[in-house]
Design a protein around this motif. Structure first.
Motif, PDB file in Angstrom:
ATOM      1  N   SER A 148       1.468   3.900  -1.530  1.00 28.36           N
ATOM      2  CA  SER A 148       1.215   2.934  -2.781  1.00 28.36           C
ATOM      3  C   SER A 148       1.680   4.093  -3.257  1.00 28.36           C
ATOM      4  O   SER A 148       2.179   4.969  -3.206  1.00 28.36           O
ATOM      5  CB  SER A 148      -0.447   3.597  -2.735  1.00 28.36           C
ATOM      6  N   ARG A 149       2.355   2.838  -4.394  1.00 28.20           N
ATOM      7  CA  ARG A 149       2.769   3.775  -6.232  1.00 28.20           C
ATOM      8  C   ARG A 149       1.792   5.060  -6.321  1.00 28.20           C
ATOM      9  O   ARG A 149       2.543   6.460  -6.771  1.00 28.20           O
ATOM     10  CB  ARG A 149       3.404   2.579  -6.862  1.00 28.20           C
ATOM     11  N   HIS A 150       0.845   4.614  -6.201  1.00 28.51           N
ATOM     12  CA  HIS A 150      -0.074   5.106  -7.210  1.00 28.51           C
ATOM     13  C   HIS A 150      -1.529   6.066  -5.675  1.00 28.51           C
ATOM     14  O   HIS A 150      -2.174   5.378  -5.506  1.00 28.51           O
ATOM     15  CB  HIS A 150      -1.079   4.928  -8.156  1.00 28.51           C
ATOM     16  N   PRO A 151      -1.525   6.472  -5.236  1.00 24.17           N
ATOM     17  CA  PRO A 151      -2.199   6.502  -3.699  1.00 24.17           C
ATOM     18  C   PRO A 151      -3.491   7.733  -4.470  1.00 24.17           C
ATOM     19  O   PRO A 151      -3.619   8.167  -4.661  1.00 24.17           O
ATOM     20  CB  PRO A 151      -1.053   7.832  -2.758  1.00 24.17           C
ATOM     21  N   ARG A 152      -4.764   6.749  -3.473  1.00 26.60           N
ATOM     22  CA  ARG A 152      -5.812   7.357  -3.679  1.00 26.60           C
ATOM     23  C   ARG A 152      -6.149   7.138  -2.743  1.00 26.60           C
ATOM     24  O   ARG A 152      -6.346   5.642  -1.382  1.00 26.60           O
ATOM     25  CB  ARG A 152      -6.110   6.594  -5.440  1.00 26.60           C
ATOM     26  N   GLN A 153      -7.074   7.458  -1.901  1.00 18.93           N
ATOM     27  CA  GLN A 153      -8.447   7.386  -0.922  1.00 18.93           C
ATOM     28  C   GLN A 153      -8.941   6.201  -0.970  1.00 18.93           C
ATOM     29  O   GLN A 153      -9.592   6.218  -2.187  1.00 18.93           O
ATOM     30  CB  GLN A 153      -8.937   8.785  -0.679  1.00 18.93           C
ATOM     31  N   SER A 154      -9.054   5.577   0.523  1.00 15.67           N
ATOM     32  CA  SER A 154      -9.705   4.963   0.167  1.00 15.67           C
ATOM     33  C   SER A 154     -10.872   4.619   1.301  1.00 15.67           C
ATOM     34  O   SER A 154     -10.298   5.161   2.367  1.00 15.67           O
ATOM     35  CB  SER A 154      -9.188   3.353   0.177  1.00 15.67           C
ATOM     36  N   PRO A 155     -12.308   4.446   1.482  1.00 19.66           N
ATOM     37  CA  PRO A 155     -12.550   4.135   2.513  1.00 19.66           C
ATOM     38  C   PRO A 155     -11.659   3.729   3.844  1.00 19.66           C
ATOM     39  O   PRO A 155     -12.413   3.729   4.988  1.00 19.66           O
ATOM     40  CB  PRO A 155     -13.969   3.855   2.557  1.00 19.66           C
ATOM     41  N   VAL A 156     -11.752   3.008   3.861  1.00 19.39           N
ATOM     42  CA  VAL A 156     -10.546   1.132   4.923  1.00 19.39           C
ATOM     43  C   VAL A 156      -9.354   2.028   5.272  1.00 19.39           C
ATOM     44  O   VAL A 156      -8.496   1.998   6.243  1.00 19.39           O
ATOM     45  CB  VAL A 156      -9.790   0.046   4.506  1.00 19.39           C
ATOM     46  N   GLU A 159      -5.603   7.146   5.710  1.00 19.20           N
ATOM     47  CA  GLU A 159      -4.800   8.808   4.946  1.00 19.20           C
ATOM     48  C   GLU A 159      -4.359   7.343   3.958  1.00 19.20           C
ATOM     49  O   GLU A 159      -3.347   5.944   4.067  1.00 19.20           O
ATOM     50  CB  GLU A 159      -3.717   8.894   5.285  1.00 19.20           C
ATOM     51  N   VAL A 160      -3.505   8.427   2.695  1.00 20.17           N
ATOM     52  CA  VAL A 160      -2.512   7.035   1.274  1.00 20.17           C
ATOM     53  C   VAL A 160      -1.645   7.903   1.183  1.00 20.17           C
ATOM     54  O   VAL A 160      -1.511   8.654   0.767  1.00 20.17           O
ATOM     55  CB  VAL A 160      -4.255   6.543   0.571  1.00 20.17           C
ATOM     56  N   TYR A 161      -0.140   7.460   1.163  1.00 21.48           N
ATOM     57  CA  TYR A 161       0.462   8.116   0.971  1.00 21.48           C
ATOM     58  C   TYR A 161       1.289   7.597   0.030  1.00 21.48           C
ATOM     59  O   TYR A 161       0.763   6.283  -0.324  1.00 21.48           O
ATOM     60  CB  TYR A 161       1.448   8.494   2.042  1.00 21.48           C
ATOM     61  N   GLY A 162       2.090   8.498  -0.771  1.00 20.13           N
ATOM     62  CA  GLY A 162       3.377   8.078  -1.569  1.00 20.13           C
ATOM     63  C   GLY A 162       4.049   7.222  -1.131  1.00 20.13           C
ATOM     64  O   GLY A 162       4.544   7.550  -0.076  1.00 20.13           O
TER      65      GLY A 162
END
Length: 251
Positions: A148-156, A159-162
């Protein structure tokens, strides 16, 4: 006045009942302060001198003729409206390719079924569609990663990265789902160099925009890697033009 280029469903008419709404009658564009449409062309804008806002029925706005839109006109997309059906379609493509349902008997060596459980699913685009794709992936027991351009953690997502982590994640992903809008950063994001990082037996589907993937590079990859599989419901030039029917069973 609100002008809609399409017939609206009854639920939409109920929401808009406080305003005058004209459907499909282009002769009334001169009165329109708002245009609602799947496709907005410069001629529509030129015919609407009172225009204050454009509401697209589509989730993306990359098709809009921005050079023809006067300054001050506000633009609204329908982002989020199609998260569930598009994610379901992404999974229809992914499962079809992973299990080789239609060609398994003819080409067992190429189309052996792939297991999902315990594998890594990388989702490019962690918005509404991407999150729904990841949620379904978790149901299969997959490790889910998002870009994501604006990584935010999500329960699904595990990991979320830039975007700076994309190259490394591509090289480790077993399955990839593309759910990105088209803009100057995402156009040809998956070029020949990045596609060369993919595992030989990676399964990738695209429900974002065709131009996120370099056309010649994906064609070359499909010729070179017979175990790689690619599913897409978006093309580089729509409606489908030259090259729409490629000679690959793994496409």
């Amino acid at each position: 006045m609100i002008f809609s280029a399409e017939r609206l469903p009854e639920a939409a008419r109920e929401v808009l009942k406080k305003w005058e709404v004209v459907e499909e009658d282009a002769s009334r564009l001169g009165e329109a302060e708002v245009i609602m449409a799947w496709r907005v062309v410069p001629e529509m804008i030129a015919s609407a001198p009172k225009l204050k806002a454009i509401q697209t029925f589509s989730a993306g706005v990359d098709h809009l003729p921005f050079t023809a839109i006067p300054k001050g006109v506000r633009i609204f997309s329908n982002a989020g409206a199609y998260s569930v059906p598009v994610a379901e379609h992404a999974w229809a493509l992914l499962l079809h390719l992973a299990k080789g349902v239609n060609v398994m008997n003819k080409q067992k060596a190429v189309n052996y079924p792939r297991q999902l459980h315990g594998k890594t699913l990388l989702v490019l685009g962690a918005g509404g569609i991407g999150q729904e794709i990841a949620r379904i992936g978790k149901c299969f027991g997959m490790r889910t990663q998002g870009i994501s351009r604006h990584p935010r953690q999500s329960p699904v997502f595990d990991e979320v990265y830039g975007i700076q982590s994309l190259d490394d994640l591509l090289s480790h992903a077993d399955f990839i789902a593309i759910a990105l809008p088209l803009n100057k950063e995402s156009r040809n994001l998956l070029d020949a160099r990045r596609l060369s990082l993919l595992k030989d037996d990676c399964v990738m589907v695209n429900v974002g925009r065709g131009d996120v993937v370099d056309q010649q590079a994906i064609y070359d990859l499909l010729k070179r890697k017979r175990e790689f599989r690619y599913g897409t419901d978006v093309w580089w030039h729509e409606p489908q033009g030259e090259g729409a029917h490629l000679p690959f069973t793994h496409l």
